[in-house]
Design an enzyme around this catalytic site. Structure first.
Site, PDB file in Angstrom:
ATOM      1  N   LYS A  75       0.813  -1.215   0.000  1.00 45.00           N
ATOM      2  CA  LYS A  75       0.000   0.000   0.000  1.00 45.00           C
ATOM      3  C   LYS A  75       0.849   1.269   0.000  1.00 45.00           C
ATOM      4  O   LYS A  75       0.419   2.304  -0.492  1.00 45.00           O
ATOM      5  CB  LYS A  75      -0.943  -0.002   1.202  1.00 45.00           C
ATOM      6  CG  LYS A  75      -1.926  -1.170   1.222  1.00 45.00           C
ATOM      7  CD  LYS A  75      -3.045  -0.987   0.220  1.00 45.00           C
ATOM      8  CE  LYS A  75      -4.046  -2.138   0.262  1.00 45.00           C
ATOM      9  NZ  LYS A  75      -5.048  -2.045  -0.809  1.00 45.00           N
ATOM     10  N   GLU A 100      -9.592   5.744   3.262  1.00 48.90           N
ATOM     11  CA  GLU A 100     -10.367   4.666   3.881  1.00 48.90           C
ATOM     12  C   GLU A 100      -9.386   3.545   4.153  1.00 48.90           C
ATOM     13  O   GLU A 100      -8.332   3.488   3.538  1.00 48.90           O
ATOM     14  CB  GLU A 100     -11.444   4.176   2.915  1.00 48.90           C
ATOM     15  CG  GLU A 100     -10.975   3.126   1.894  1.00 48.90           C
ATOM     16  CD  GLU A 100      -9.949   3.641   0.884  1.00 48.90           C
ATOM     17  OE1 GLU A 100      -9.859   4.876   0.718  1.00 48.90           O
ATOM     18  OE2 GLU A 100      -9.233   2.821   0.270  1.00 48.90           O
ATOM     19  N   SER A 105       1.795  -9.698  -0.496  1.00 46.62           N
ATOM     20  CA  SER A 105       1.458  -8.271  -0.477  1.00 46.62           C
ATOM     21  C   SER A 105       1.671  -7.599   0.870  1.00 46.62           C
ATOM     22  O   SER A 105       1.859  -6.393   0.941  1.00 46.62           O
ATOM     23  CB  SER A 105       0.008  -8.082  -0.926  1.00 46.62           C
ATOM     24  OG  SER A 105      -0.862  -8.839  -0.113  1.00 46.62           O
TER      25      SER A 105
HETATM   26  C1  PLP Z   1      -1.569  -6.872   2.724  1.00 41.99           C
HETATM   27  C2  PLP Z   1      -2.728  -6.595   1.833  1.00 41.99           C
HETATM   28  N1  PLP Z   1      -2.861  -7.297   0.697  1.00 41.99           N
HETATM   29  C3  PLP Z   1      -3.886  -7.100  -0.134  1.00 41.99           C
HETATM   30  C4  PLP Z   1      -4.885  -6.181   0.139  1.00 41.99           C
HETATM   31  C5  PLP Z   1      -6.036  -6.071  -0.807  1.00 41.99           C
HETATM   32  O1  PLP Z   1      -6.026  -4.918  -1.594  1.00 41.99           O
HETATM   33  P1  PLP Z   1      -5.625  -4.932  -3.122  1.00 41.99           P
HETATM   34  O2  PLP Z   1      -6.486  -5.949  -3.803  1.00 41.99           O
HETATM   35  O3  PLP Z   1      -5.922  -3.550  -3.578  1.00 41.99           O
HETATM   36  O4  PLP Z   1      -4.203  -5.261  -3.221  1.00 41.99           O
HETATM   37  C6  PLP Z   1      -4.792  -5.408   1.309  1.00 41.99           C
HETATM   38  C7  PLP Z   1      -5.815  -4.400   1.622  1.00 41.99           C
HETATM   39  O5  PLP Z   1      -6.006  -3.935   2.674  1.00 41.99           O
HETATM   40  C8  PLP Z   1      -3.679  -5.633   2.168  1.00 41.99           C
HETATM   41  O6  PLP Z   1      -3.539  -4.934   3.304  1.00 41.99           O
END
Ligand code: PLP
Lengths: 425, 270
Positions: free
Chosen positions: A91, A113, A381
């Site tokens: 993020k 948000e 992620s």
């Molecule tokens: C670690 C992590 N991975 C994935 C996501 C999902 O979001 P996005 O699909 O935009 O990557 C989030 C959202 O809060 C997150 O904190």
């Protein structure tokens, strides 16, 4: 293929657009113009790149997960370590980009948000870094289950506003952030956290996350001699970490791309957040896309053990990629995600975010069908510190049933071996 | 001329602004809601706005949000609201405008919605998150064919180009949002409001109604001096919220409409 589909500005085929109250139309136009201009400027790109490198910690490693790979039968699994970034998730790539943009537009206040709290923490961090004031909206349910991140945001100087409406999760936090933005649009920039919302957000957030795929490509070339994987897997909340990874391989036909939605606890509306299972075209939060809703167009409630995936709409570009068949979308249940969390902890010493655990669980399902020469990239992620309580709670509730007790008594990796070798699929 | 157009030309002749009250359809339930809409007419409404409740009303403040929750919990749907309007049409000839978010309209099919609305006696539709730029589904055309006015919004942030675009797309009237913000009640109207409204009125041919935040007779009077129509929503929805369950709620509401509209009847414009 992609160029043609982007024909209408702000659209991905039939998806996207700017379905917002009139008050936001001119400001969105201005934001799009500024973004288009600034993102082409060397100076802006250099500043962003420097901050991502020196402050956020890019490039993130592409780590060959040796023990996980051999546990799963030898396919070569690489983890893109976004979890090692400052603040602990992808993020921050977007938050720094947008905070710089806000600075450029002369807006001293930013709002966001957050679901899992990672985007909120990243935005609060960028605000502190650039001396901006910051307000973050968060559903009451998410504040409970991601408490660590609430405390982090407050320590970083952000105001965290609890949202008690609706399902008290990400959707309701976005509603409230949009209401704030409609009211304060002249002084405030809304740092939307995923490839959602009205144009230019879906393409702007994608562009800020592209770095994930670009680095992965380079790293693969260096580490494997081939700059594409056979399979790339990422979880899809709004869809920003996945599009960030996938965007580098969309034109590579040999790479299979899989986006993983939250399968929650069942197939019924309200029990999951799998937009491609039961969603229909609709409009939510300013964009036309796949939306979980009832037959009267009321938005459905969703469920996922993972707050970051617990949202009823998906980024419009994903709706198009799904329609084109370029990306496959699947869903992983709460139970599978939590098991994958344990698997990664046990085999690699990494606690993944529950969002990312969905991607790991999906990759596990494919590993046994792939020969050991194949390369798989999983986008890790985010890190799982924020989810420690949720996982403990989940395991405690689960250990009631006998079957689960039997499972829990084995080493988590063993459980997976049985699932995988048992030819479950 | 549409029924809405006729109201505005009548008001223009009488040298006053039209009074346009808003209620959320189906709040607190469909049966009571029908009585309340009739009460608005009895109280002196020139045009009535009926909100279609939506689960995620991003343009609404807390009062209208709670109304939508009540209505949805009581089972309100778009077809249910249209049926209710059709039922009271026998007794009420005040023009009615649907105030909706886009997704409930999309879910029922845009052509079906336009046609069913016309059959039910709806005179205009205003969709708060469908700017004219995005109307590629032809909703405006469906409405025109069905004889339903399409009302679009302008806001303090609208550029001169957008004023042109919105005016060209609209029929019946144009709705000016009094402030950057969501629906609700507010103590003071912005100082620039009167000047802004005058400026926009000079640029467009259609009548201009002003809404969002107008909640007292004094504010109605002030806006009525410069606009062709004055919309009052949350202040009336609050009366419903605070008095639901009371058998004299329709009378209370009609009296409130009378009180709020009174300055328009008194103060004639030059
Ligand atoms: C670690 C992590 N991975 C994935 C996501 C999902 O979001 P996005 O699909 O935009 O990557 C989030 C959202 O809060 C997150 O904190």
């Amino acid at each position: 293929m992609r160029k043609k589909s982007d024909q209408r500005a702000g659209y991905f085929g039939p998806y996207g657009g700017r379905f917002v109250p009139e008050t936001l139309m001119a400001p969105l136009g201005e934001l799009a113009r500024t973004y288009d201009q600034v993102s082409r400027q060397r100076k802006f790109q250099r500043r962003l790149k420097d901050l991502l490198r020196d402050y956020a910690g890019r490039p993130t490693p592409l780590y060959f997960a040796d023990r996980l790979s051999s546990t799963l039968g030898g396919v070569r699994i690489f983890l893109k370590r976004e979890d090692l970034l400052h603040t602990g998730a992808h993020k921050i790539n977007n938050a720094i980009g947008q905070a710089l943009l806000a600075e450029h537009m002369g807006k001293g206040r930013i709002i966001a948000e957050t679901g899992a709290g990672q985007h909120g923490v990243a935005t609060a961090t960028a605000a502190a870094l650039l001396g901006q004031s910051c307000t973050v909206y968060m559903g009451e349910e998410d504040m409970r289950r991601q408490r660590l991140n609430v405390d982090r945001m407050r320590l970083l100087g952000a105001e965290v506003v609890q949202v008690d409406a609706g399902s008290r999760t990400l959707k309701d936090a976005i509603n409230e952030a949009l209401r704030d933005w409609v009211t304060n649009v002249r002084t405030t920039h809304y740092v939307l956290g995923s490839v959602l919302g009205p144009d230019p957000y879906p393409r702007m957030v994608r562009d800020f996350q592209r770095v994930i795929g670009q680095e992965t490509r380079r790293q693969l070339r260096k580490q494997t001699g081939q700059d594409w994987p056979h399979l790339a897997v990422a979880c899809v909340g709004g869809g920003s970490n996945s599009i960030g990874l996938f965007s580098a391989f969309l034109e590579e036909p040999r790479t299979r791309l899989i986006g993983v939605e939250a399968g929650g606890i069942g197939e019924e509306l309200g029990e999951h957040a799998a937009r491609f299972r039961g969603g229909r075209t609709g409009v939510l939060h300013g964009t036309r896309t796949m939306v979980l809703q009832d037959r009267h167009g009321q938005i459905a409630t969703t469920h996922s053990v993972s707050a970051g995936l617990d949202y009823p709409a998906i980024g419009p570009e994903h709706a198009l990629l799904h329609e084109q068949g370029r990306v496959e979308y699947t869903a992983v249940t709460d139970a599978e995600a939590v098991e994958a969390f344990h698997l990664l902890a046990a085999t690699e010493g990494i606690l993944p975010a529950l969002e990312s655990a969905h991607a790991i669980a999906e990759a596990v399902k494919h590993a046994c069908h792939l020969s050991s020469k194949k390369v798989v990239v999983i986008n890790l992620s985010g890190r799982g510190d924020k989810d420690v309580e949720s996982v403990l709670e989940y395991d405690a509730n689960k250990s009631g049933s006998k079957r689960d007790e039997a499972k829990a008594s084995r080493h988590p990796a063993e459980t997976w071996k049985n699932v995988v070798w048992g030819g479950d699929r | 001329m549409s029924a809405i157009g006729a109201v505005f030309s009548h008001c223009r002749e009488a040298k006053r602004a039209a009074f346009i009250p808003y209620l959320t359809g189906g709040d607190p339930d469909l049966e009571t809601s029908a009585e309340l809409l009739e009460a608005l007419a009895a109280g002196g409404a020139d045009i009535i706005e009926v909100g279609v409740p939506f689960s995620d009303p991003i343009a609404d403040g807390p009062i209208n949000q709670r109304a939508a929750v009540r209505a949805l919990e009581a089972g309100a749907t778009l077809p249910g609201i249209l049926e209710m309007i059709a039922r009271i049409r026998a007794r009420v000839d005040t023009p009615m405008v649907l105030f909706s978010y886009f997704n409930p309209l999309l879910a029922h099919g845009l052509q079906t919605v336009a046609e069913q609305a016309a059959i039910s006696g709806v005179d205009g539709i205003l969709c708060v998150d469908l700017p004219p730029d995005e109307d590629d589904g032809g909703f405006r055309d469906f409405c025109r064919s069905a004889g339903v006015d399409s009302i679009y919004l302008l806001a303090p942030t609208s550029t001169p180009e957008r004023v042109k675009l919105v005016a060209a797309a609209s029929s019946g009237f144009v709705y000016y949002v009094s402030r950057t913000g969501v629906t609700g009640v507010q103590k003071d109207l912005s100082r620039e409001l009167q000047r802004e409204v005058k400026k926009i009125r000079r640029r467009i041919d259609l009548p201009l109604a002003v809404g969002f935040g107008i909640s007292s007779p004094e504010q109605v009077a002030a806006v009525g001096k410069v606009a062709d129509g004055v919309v009052v929503g949350s202040a009336l929805v609050r009366v419903v919220e605070e008095n639901r369950g009371r058998s004299d709620l329709p009378e209370l509401l009609a009296a409130e409409v009378e009180r709020l509209a009174a300055p328009l009847l008194r103060s004639r414009r030059r």
